[in-house]
Every structure is written in C-alpha cells, then in structure tokens.
Design an enzyme around this catalytic site. Structure first.
Site, mmCIF file in Angstrom:
data_model
loop_
_atom_site.group_PDB
_atom_site.id
_atom_site.type_symbol
_atom_site.label_atom_id
_atom_site.label_comp_id
_atom_site.label_asym_id
_atom_site.label_seq_id
_atom_site.Cartn_x
_atom_site.Cartn_y
_atom_site.Cartn_z
ATOM 1 N N ILE A 7 25.970 98.866 -14.574
ATOM 2 C CA ILE A 7 25.057 97.881 -15.164
ATOM 3 C C ILE A 7 24.684 96.818 -14.130
ATOM 4 O O ILE A 7 23.509 96.495 -13.948
ATOM 5 C CB ILE A 7 25.700 97.251 -16.419
ATOM 6 C CG1 ILE A 7 25.845 98.319 -17.514
ATOM 7 C CG2 ILE A 7 24.879 96.066 -16.918
ATOM 8 C CD1 ILE A 7 26.643 97.886 -18.730
ATOM 9 N N ASP A 48 32.186 91.640 -6.565
ATOM 10 C CA ASP A 48 32.913 92.778 -7.138
ATOM 11 C C ASP A 48 34.225 92.910 -6.375
ATOM 12 O O ASP A 48 34.277 92.702 -5.158
ATOM 13 C CB ASP A 48 32.082 94.061 -6.990
ATOM 14 C CG ASP A 48 32.570 95.162 -7.928
ATOM 15 O OD1 ASP A 48 31.806 95.568 -8.820
ATOM 16 O OD2 ASP A 48 33.727 95.635 -7.757
ATOM 17 N N SER A 94 29.907 92.085 -21.539
ATOM 18 C CA SER A 94 30.843 93.132 -21.094
ATOM 19 C C SER A 94 31.954 93.353 -22.130
ATOM 20 O O SER A 94 31.856 94.284 -22.945
ATOM 21 C CB SER A 94 31.402 92.812 -19.710
ATOM 22 O OG SER A 94 31.990 91.534 -19.661
ATOM 23 N N ASP A 103 27.521 88.634 -26.361
ATOM 24 C CA ASP A 103 27.319 89.857 -27.160
ATOM 25 C C ASP A 103 28.641 90.475 -27.591
ATOM 26 O O ASP A 103 28.666 91.362 -28.433
ATOM 27 C CB ASP A 103 26.533 90.870 -26.295
ATOM 28 C CG ASP A 103 26.111 92.108 -27.063
ATOM 29 O OD1 ASP A 103 25.597 91.962 -28.185
ATOM 30 O OD2 ASP A 103 26.287 93.228 -26.540
ATOM 31 N N GLU A 157 36.195 91.625 -33.198
ATOM 32 C CA GLU A 157 34.881 91.954 -33.746
ATOM 33 C C GLU A 157 35.055 92.632 -35.096
ATOM 34 O O GLU A 157 35.931 93.483 -35.245
ATOM 35 C CB GLU A 157 34.110 92.852 -32.778
ATOM 36 C CG GLU A 157 33.787 92.139 -31.472
ATOM 37 C CD GLU A 157 33.012 93.015 -30.465
ATOM 38 O OE1 GLU A 157 32.725 94.179 -30.799
ATOM 39 O OE2 GLU A 157 32.722 92.512 -29.374
ATOM 40 N N HIS A 168 27.408 92.679 -30.506
ATOM 41 C CA HIS A 168 27.739 93.813 -29.626
ATOM 42 C C HIS A 168 26.643 94.891 -29.665
ATOM 43 O O HIS A 168 26.910 96.067 -29.918
ATOM 44 C CB HIS A 168 29.098 94.423 -30.020
ATOM 45 C CG HIS A 168 29.749 95.154 -28.878
ATOM 46 N ND1 HIS A 168 31.097 95.182 -28.692
ATOM 47 C CD2 HIS A 168 29.223 95.893 -27.860
ATOM 48 C CE1 HIS A 168 31.391 95.893 -27.621
ATOM 49 N NE2 HIS A 168 30.255 96.336 -27.101
ATOM 50 N N ILE A 169 25.409 94.447 -29.375
ATOM 51 C CA ILE A 169 24.272 95.371 -29.435
ATOM 52 C C ILE A 169 23.680 95.650 -28.061
ATOM 53 O O ILE A 169 22.609 96.231 -27.953
ATOM 54 C CB ILE A 169 23.145 94.823 -30.347
ATOM 55 C CG1 ILE A 169 22.799 93.383 -29.943
ATOM 56 C CG2 ILE A 169 23.543 94.923 -31.814
ATOM 57 C CD1 ILE A 169 21.442 92.937 -30.404
ATOM 58 N N GLY A 170 24.398 95.212 -26.997
ATOM 59 C CA GLY A 170 23.852 95.392 -25.646
ATOM 60 C C GLY A 170 23.406 96.823 -25.392
ATOM 61 O O GLY A 170 22.346 97.071 -24.825
ATOM 62 N N GLY A 171 24.222 97.757 -25.817
ATOM 63 C CA GLY A 171 23.895 99.169 -25.554
ATOM 64 C C GLY A 171 23.275 99.851 -26.750
ATOM 65 O O GLY A 171 23.112 101.074 -26.748
HETATM 66 N N1 NAD Z 1 27.485 94.964 -24.732
HETATM 67 C C1 NAD Z 1 27.447 96.272 -24.828
HETATM 68 O O1 NAD Z 1 26.994 96.845 -25.809
HETATM 69 C C2 NAD Z 1 27.944 97.092 -23.677
HETATM 70 C C3 NAD Z 1 27.383 98.338 -23.439
HETATM 71 C C4 NAD Z 1 27.799 99.049 -22.320
HETATM 72 C C5 NAD Z 1 28.796 98.541 -21.503
HETATM 73 N N2 NAD Z 1 29.373 97.359 -21.788
HETATM 74 C C6 NAD Z 1 30.430 96.802 -20.932
HETATM 75 O O2 NAD Z 1 29.830 96.404 -19.707
HETATM 76 C C7 NAD Z 1 30.804 96.404 -18.668
HETATM 77 C C8 NAD Z 1 30.266 97.032 -17.406
HETATM 78 O O3 NAD Z 1 29.908 98.392 -17.622
HETATM 79 P P1 NAD Z 1 29.579 99.334 -16.362
HETATM 80 O O4 NAD Z 1 29.154 100.654 -16.888
HETATM 81 O O5 NAD Z 1 28.674 98.636 -15.417
HETATM 82 O O6 NAD Z 1 31.040 99.461 -15.738
HETATM 83 P P2 NAD Z 1 31.438 99.948 -14.257
HETATM 84 O O7 NAD Z 1 32.822 100.418 -14.375
HETATM 85 O O8 NAD Z 1 30.388 100.836 -13.707
HETATM 86 O O9 NAD Z 1 31.397 98.580 -13.414
HETATM 87 C C9 NAD Z 1 32.353 97.580 -13.522
HETATM 88 C C10 NAD Z 1 32.459 96.911 -12.161
HETATM 89 O O10 NAD Z 1 33.270 95.744 -12.294
HETATM 90 C C11 NAD Z 1 34.074 95.653 -11.142
HETATM 91 N N3 NAD Z 1 35.206 94.779 -11.448
HETATM 92 C C12 NAD Z 1 36.294 95.047 -12.220
HETATM 93 N N4 NAD Z 1 37.075 93.971 -12.347
HETATM 94 C C13 NAD Z 1 36.466 92.984 -11.642
HETATM 95 C C14 NAD Z 1 36.769 91.628 -11.417
HETATM 96 N N5 NAD Z 1 37.847 91.059 -11.940
HETATM 97 N N6 NAD Z 1 35.943 90.904 -10.630
HETATM 98 C C15 NAD Z 1 34.818 91.466 -10.093
HETATM 99 N N7 NAD Z 1 34.480 92.750 -10.274
HETATM 100 C C16 NAD Z 1 35.281 93.490 -11.061
HETATM 101 C C17 NAD Z 1 34.449 97.087 -10.822
HETATM 102 O O11 NAD Z 1 34.871 97.252 -9.481
HETATM 103 C C18 NAD Z 1 33.118 97.798 -11.109
HETATM 104 O O12 NAD Z 1 32.281 97.859 -9.966
HETATM 105 C C19 NAD Z 1 32.033 97.111 -19.252
HETATM 106 O O13 NAD Z 1 32.985 96.145 -19.636
HETATM 107 C C20 NAD Z 1 31.499 97.791 -20.499
HETATM 108 O O14 NAD Z 1 32.493 97.936 -21.487
HETATM 109 C C21 NAD Z 1 28.953 96.606 -22.863
#
Ligand code: NAD
Length: 405
Positions: A152, A171, A229, A254, A259, A282-285
């Site tokens: 993301i 990151d 996230s 979100d 929840e 929680h509707i991001g996705g």
């Molecule tokens: N709101 C929603 O509906 C929704 C939908 C999809 C995903 N998400 C959430 O979004 C988040 C990201 O998803 P993604 O697919 O990009 O995940 P991803 O695993 O591809 O990316 C996460 C990144 O965070 C980095 N990271 C981990 N801990 C860290 C820290 N303490 N400091 C800095 N960087 C750190 C990792 O190295 C990785 O590059 C996840 O938590 C996922 O659950 C939410």
C-alpha cells in the site's frame, strides 16, 4: 464430499468457485465466537473468513476435519498461524487485491482533511452556509510521510506524487524509493518533516502501540494523521489530546483496537465528535472491485490446495508451486515437522509396497516441512498408514487428478 464454511458475507464469487469444484458451501453473514466456530467447523474442511473471526489454537485443536483456511483480507493476525501449521492446516490470504482501494481512500481523506471538507459538508446539511478559506489548503507541495512502504505504502507514494505531494517514507526493511520519494532513516526524522503522516505498517505483534503520545508530540504543529492499517498500533487517547489542543488539525481513522463484529452493531471511541476527524468502519479495502478480486483470488487458492496441494503464497506452510498432477496421476501431500530423515521415511514406505516415485518436491520453512510426491500407481492403504504413523508426520493427503478438474 468436501464441505466449506464461509463467514462474514464473503463475495458470492467464492461460493461459485468452490461449488464449481464440487465443494458444498455453507455461508453465514457475521463472524462467530470461539465456541460457535468450533461447533460450526465439525465436518468442515475449508474455512473462509475475514478479519473478525478469530481462529485460535483451541479452535484448531477442536476442528479435526479442517484442512485449509482462507482469510479474504490482507491481515492474518486473527489466526494462530504457527499452531495451524502444526495441526496440518494451511492458511492463505489476499495480499494484493485491495491495495488500490486503500490507496484511493487514503488520498481522498488527505484532500478532505486538508480542505476540512467534512466540516463544510456537515454545516451545509445542518442548514449553515459556512463559506470560508480559513484552514483550507491545497495538498500540492505538502510533504506526505508514509510509515510502512509495503504494497500500500509504495502505491500511495506513486499516486500521491502525481497530485504534487512531496513524499518521504520510513520502513524498517530496506526498500527501494519509487519516483522522487525520499527514504527517512528513522520515524522521528519523518515526523519532523511531514505535514501529513499516514500509517501503512503490518500488524506484527511488535508494532502494538508503536504510535503514541511521544510520536504525536513530535509531529509538526498543524499536521494531519491517518491510520488505515491496524487499530492496536495507535494510542487514540493520545491522538484525542493532540486534536483537542490543536496541534493536530485533522485525522482519519479506519481501524480500531476493538471493532464491532457485525454491521449495525454499536460503536464507541474517544475519537467521536472531534473536529475534522473522519471515522470510517474499516472500509479501506472495501470496494466491490476489491471484494470480487479477493473472492476470486482466495477461493482459487483454497480450491488448488484442496485439489492438488499447491501452497504458493501460503502464509504458514512452505510455499511449493506445484502443477496439477498428470491426468490419472497420484500425489501424496505430506506436511511434517522439519527434522532429518523424513524424505527417506516417505520413500521407504513407498518402495516397500512397490510404488515408484515420478517426481518429488520438498520445501521447508522454520520447523515445518512439506513434500509433494507424485507416484505412478494408486497408493496402497498400508503405505498411507505407515506415512501417517511416522513420528514427524502432521498430515498426509493422497490427491488424485481427474479429467473433470
Ligand atoms: N483499512 C483496511 O481496510 C485495510 C485494507 C488492507 C490492508 N490494511 C492494512 O494495511 C497495512 C499495510 O498493508 P500492506 O499490504 O501494504 O502490507 P505490507 O506487508 O506489504 O507492508 C507493510 C510494510 O510495513 C513495514 N513495517 C513493519 N513494521 C514497521 C515499523 N514498525 N516501522 C516502519 N515500517 C514497518 C514492513 O517492512 C512492510 O514494508 C496492514 O496493516 C494491513 O492489515 C488495511
């Protein structure tokens, strides 16, 4: 007949894919608690969930027929992954399907917060003409700080630059900076320069509470904060204080530590009724495009694992990218504890009954091993019994390719 239980109103395409494969599907709209889930899983081989159903060690210990779990979401921390592997249950998710949806909502909220859009909207719905430029800004030229530069974070980086935002990111892993984005060497460094801070890290346990009073204090006065996230990463009490003091002029949230399970359930949070704070359930996705893509992606993973044992992109067992066995062929899928001598034991059990190995693929990941063995004849029951009796064996499945599949 194989049976699947799909919870949490999964996209109908998941039922279509599994039904087309001869799997009997039961659907339910909400999540189930631990006891309800144990009851519902008796005689069920395939479980499909989203983020609200917790698959605990106790659930896994009491679901003897369960072979595979698909979480129709990105996050997997609602499942005890290690325990699932040790019970012979493979787990799959949808790591990429809703990335774009989250990115688009994040950008929409960044603009809405920077223009104080929801406040103007509410005033007009309340019958008040509140035309003013005060506190409303363009996003062009502002600095966006992305914390977590994964699927993301990177896509957001690219699309945000097209809007004229300057992008910095932090990151914990080494990441290639896309476009003109600039990598920050620490979270503190990012917080010092960003006008907008948005969290996109994963939900690993070590990230719990990673953003609290100290981090909000370090943010620039007048900045905005977004979390799409995971809820347990952020101290929302601390965010509330900073919004009330005016240090943070807007926030979009979100995801929450607790929840509600079902649509229509009551919701409470310390962030309700704060100025220029957008709360979403929680509707991001959650877009129709993402749901359909997730439905197709995960149900295909479940079908292919049940059918011919491929574990490509599994999140808890070794990833073996397997072709379908040749028509009329037989495959033994053997999940085991990763200790020396397993391969020799498998091959000995087969040679004893005169079954010839056509091909064999082994993968190991931590303390779990997985070997897929294609053989030239039906596997006699005594060989299966011997494989099952091997001490390191977790689960043995004999898979047969038929023309209809
Ligand atoms: N709101 C929603 O509906 C929704 C939908 C999809 C995903 N998400 C959430 O979004 C988040 C990201 O998803 P993604 O697919 O990009 O995940 P991803 O695993 O591809 O990316 C996460 C990144 O965070 C980095 N990271 C981990 N801990 C860290 C820290 N303490 N400091 C800095 N960087 C750190 C990792 O190295 C990785 O590059 C996840 O938590 C996922 O659950 C939410």
């Amino acid at each position: 007949m194989l049976r699947a239980l799909l919870l949490e109103s999964l996209h109908p395409v998941a039922t279509t894919v599994l039904n087309a494969h001869g799997i009997d599907v039961t659907r339910r709209s909400g999540a189930l608690d631990e006891d309800e889930l144990i009851d519902a899983l008796q005689g069920v081989h395939v479980l499909g969930i989203r983020s609200k159903t917790e698959v605990t060690a106790r659930v896994l210990d009491n679901a003897p027929d369960l072979v595979v779990v698909g979480t129709f979401s990105i996050g997997t921390n609602q499942i005890d992954l290690a325990h699932a592997a040790h019970r012979g249950v493979a787990v799959f998710n949808a790591p990429f399907s809703n990335t774009r949806s989250v990115v688009e909502l994040t950008l929409a909220e960044i603009i809405a917060l920077t223009r104080r859009l929801t406040e103007r909207d509410k005033a007009l719905h309340d019958g008040v003409w509140d035309k003013s430029a005060e506190g409303a800004h363009e996003v062009r030229g502002r600095t966006l700080g992305i914390v977590g530069y994964g699927n993301i974070g990177t896509q957001l980086s690219v699309v945000a630059e097209a809007l004229g935002l300057r992008v910095v990111f932090y990151d914990t892993a080494e990441k290639l900076a896309l476009g003109n984005a600039v990598r920050m060497s620490s979270l503190d460094e990012l917080l010092e320069v960003a006008d907008i801070v948005t969290l996109h890290v994963d939900g690993r346990p070590g990230n719990a509470g990673m953003f609290g009073a100290e981090q909000f204090a370090r943010m620039r006065p007048g900045s905005v904060f977004l979390n799409l996230s995971r809820g347990f990463l952020v101290d929302y009490g601390a965010l509330r204080e900073r919004v009330l003091s005016g240090h943070i002029v807007g926030a979009a949230v979100d995801v929450f530590p607790e929840e509600p399970k079902n649509a229509g359930d009551a919701f409470d949070s310390e962030l309700r009724h704060l100025p220029n704070v957008i709360l979403t359930p929680h509707i991001g996705g959650s877009t129709e495009e993402a749901q359909q893509d997730i439905g197709l992606f995960v149900s295909a993973k479940l079908r292919d694992y049940v059918d011919y044992g491929t574990t490509s992109l599994s999140v808890n067992v070794p990833s073996l990218i397997l072709d379908r066995p040749r028509e009329g062929g037989h495959r033994i899928a053997h999940l085991h504890r990763n200790v020396p001598g397993v391969l020799a034991g498998v091959n000995q059990a087969l040679s004893k009954v005169g079954v010839n190995v056509e091909s064999q693929v082994l993968g190991t990941w931590g303390d779990i091993g997985y070997v897929a063995t294609d053989v030239d004849a039906p596997v006699p029951a005594e060989a299966v019994a011997e494989l099952e009796a091997m001490d390191p064996t977790i689960r043995v499945r004999v898979l047969e390719a038929t023309a209809s599949r």
